[in-house]
Scaffold this motif. Structure first.
Motif, PDB file in Angstrom:
ATOM      1  N   SER A  95       0.823  -1.206   0.000  1.00 56.66           N
ATOM      2  CA  SER A  95       0.000   0.000   0.000  1.00 56.66           C
ATOM      3  C   SER A  95       0.859   1.258   0.000  1.00 56.66           C
ATOM      4  O   SER A  95       0.603   2.204  -0.771  1.00 56.66           O
ATOM      5  N   ARG A 126       1.244   4.054  -3.272  1.00 57.61           N
ATOM      6  CA  ARG A 126       0.912   5.481  -3.197  1.00 57.61           C
ATOM      7  C   ARG A 126       2.142   6.360  -3.423  1.00 57.61           C
ATOM      8  O   ARG A 126       2.076   7.340  -4.166  1.00 57.61           O
ATOM      9  N   VAL A 145      -3.044   6.758  -6.020  1.00 54.73           N
ATOM     10  CA  VAL A 145      -2.770   7.635  -4.886  1.00 54.73           C
ATOM     11  C   VAL A 145      -3.966   7.690  -3.943  1.00 54.73           C
ATOM     12  O   VAL A 145      -3.823   7.716  -2.712  1.00 54.73           O
ATOM     13  N   GLN A 146      -5.185   7.665  -4.498  1.00 50.08           N
ATOM     14  CA  GLN A 146      -6.400   7.725  -3.682  1.00 50.08           C
ATOM     15  C   GLN A 146      -6.701   6.407  -2.987  1.00 50.08           C
ATOM     16  O   GLN A 146      -7.562   6.355  -2.103  1.00 50.08           O
ATOM     17  N   GLY A 147      -6.026   5.326  -3.377  1.00 48.64           N
ATOM     18  CA  GLY A 147      -6.239   4.034  -2.737  1.00 48.64           C
ATOM     19  C   GLY A 147      -7.277   3.166  -3.404  1.00 48.64           C
ATOM     20  O   GLY A 147      -7.596   2.085  -2.900  1.00 48.64           O
TER      21      GLY A 147
END
Length: 497
Positions: A305, A309, A412-414
């Motif tokens: 994760s 990102r 980037v927002q997941g």
């Protein structure tokens, strides 16, 4: 479907898989092992990959011990690789080895750090790390070249083992069909020993038959099997266990085969499980396969994760000029928005809005229904090789995957990962069965096994097989290998339309 050996993580399905792979069979009486130069080539490549960079780095830094540092680094690197069984004949050429090379590199750094502390050596730390950096990629390149050479030989009927398959008709059909679809393994089936009266549907000849009931005497099974193995000059016997091939019966058969120095391999009915997830244990005289669950939590997933990102944010900054140029060409090429936003389904079935540069005309969604009859895919996806909705600039963007760049913001927002299955549309997911739904167990990715293995040239079944292989066998080294292969796939543009 039955499995022999292991296909991940790196397995490679490098191109669309045909129904059957046409591969020459080696003539009887000739053993076709791996070329003897594989081992020396791997050792030499590793030695050079460690020695030259260290020697060059410390020579440029005017170190008086450059030669000694280089020799120590090369020796320790070879010892680490050898201790971890990287030069074993059975392993050479079987996979690309990028992940194992990185693991060994970390061990190398640790060992040299201990040596550095024990000897009081005071060379610049950053210089040493930079000098050691080429070890892993150089080793990976050498092993990849060996792997490609081995695969080419196997497609030509060399470096393979003649196999005799024993089992009930359905089990034999499943195993032989599975092996016939791929050429990246060492087995060519030259005959079968069918248990019972039913005939297998495979092309290999039925060399012998065994009774369905366990025979009272060991020779009743062993005699026809050994005779068939001798007549066909086989290198290995593959046994598919089943209701008729019980444990005691298989054990007695193994005694007979081993007494004649004929290798025996038992094929479990377990498919697409990476070797690192499988362990062997013995309990109360029983041999058990321990299958570890896929990685879904812990330090590895937290690392993924964070890497996703941070990596996506860095790429956005570095590729900012490319974003501007692509956006400008899309805007000048045809009327409509520069960025196309579309609802996709993410992990656990949760919808999200995915962004990509527009590659089609503005009313592409409306025209899709008119083109439904021309769909060239055999599953849930809608793909047309010469889709009339694609713009001139859009074809270039799709060929080199530049249209996917805005998805870095989704990472980037997941919502997405850098590596994962292709993000599906809601109407595709609506038709998923329970097997296909498993691909939603992880975040979708900007790239993945599908993208580096042929993309739109793959059938739906092949696409699902690749996605499930990733979902079940993910590891950080798998992600790294996919990212490296992505660069080659993007430059080649194979299957992109």
């Amino acid at each position: 479907m039955w499995l022999f050996g292991e296909t991940m993580p790196h397995v490679p399905v490098p191109r669309p898989v045909q129904t059957h792979v046409i591969r020459k069979q080696p003539p009887a009486g000739r053993r076709t092992g791996k070329p003897p130069w594989y081992g020396p080539a791997a050792v030499l490549g590793d030695a050079v990959g460690a020695l030259l960079p260290v020697l060059l780095a410390f020579t440029l830094a005017d170190s008086t011990h450059a030669v000694a540092y280089a020799l120590v680094a090369a020796a320790v690197w070879l010892l680490v690789r050898g201790a971890r069984d990287r030069y074993a004949e059975r392993r050479l050429g079987e996979r690309h080895n990028l992940g194992p090379a990185l693991q060994d590199w970390l061990v190398l750094v640790g060992v040299l750090a201990v040596v550095r502390a024990a000897t009081g050596e005071e060379s610049p730390f950053l210089l040493a790390m930079a000098a050691l950096a080429p070890c892993a990629p150089t080793s990976a390149v050498v092993h990849t070249l060996i792997h490609r050479h081995l695969m080419a030989r196997r497609r030509g009927g060399q470096a393979i083992r003649r196999a005799l398959v024993i089992g009930e008709a359905n089990a034999v059909d499943g195993l032989v069909s599975h092996l016939a679809k791929r050429a990246d393994h060492e087995f060519v089936v030259v005959g079968v020993c069918a248990i019972g009266d039913e005939d297998p549907h495979v092309l290999a000849p039925v060399a012998a038959r065994l009774d369905r009931q366990a025979p009272p005497h060991m020779s009743t099974d062993s005699a026809p099997v050994l005779e068939a193995a001798q007549q066909l000059d086989v290198d290995v016997v593959l046994v598919v266990p089943g209701p008729c091939m019980t444990g005691p019966r298989l054990r007695r058969l193994s005694w007979a085969l081993h007494s004649e120095e004929c290798p025996l391999v038992v094929v479990p009915g377990l498919t697409e499980v990476a070797r690192r997830r499988v362990g062997v244990s013995s309990v109360a005289g029983l041999t058990l396969l321990d299958v570890a669950p896929p990685l879904r939590q812990g330090c590895a997933t937290l690392l993924k994760s964070a890497t996703d990102r941070l990596g996506a944010a860095l790429l956005i900054v570095l590729l900012a000029p490319v974003f501007v140029v692509v956006a400008l060409t899309v805007w000048l090429d045809s009327p409509g928005p520069v960025v196309h936003r579309q609802t996709r389904i993410g992990r656990g079935g949760k919808p999200f809005t995915m962004a990509k540069f527009r590659t089609m005309v503005a009313d592409a969604e409306r025209l899709k229904h008119k083109l439904a009859a021309t769909n060239e895919q055999d599953g849930r996806m809608f793909k047309i090789r010469h889709d009339p909705r694609i713009t001139r600039v859009g074809r270039v963007l799709r060929r080199y995957s530049l249209d996917e760049l805005p998805q870095l913001f989704n990472v980037v927002q997941g919502h997405m990962s850098l590596v994962g299955p292709r993000p599906p549309l809601p109407d595709e997911v609506a038709g998923y069965d329970e097997v296909e739904l498993r691909r939603l167990a992880v975040k979708p990715g900007l790239t993945g096994l599908w993208q580096v293995s042929g993309r739109s040239d793959l059938s739906w079944d092949e696409t699902i097989a690749l996605d499930l292989r990733y979902v079940d066998n993910w590891s950080p080294s798998v992600d790294l290998e996919v990212l490296v292969r992505t660069v080659r796939a993007v430059l080649a543009g194979t299957g992109a339309y």
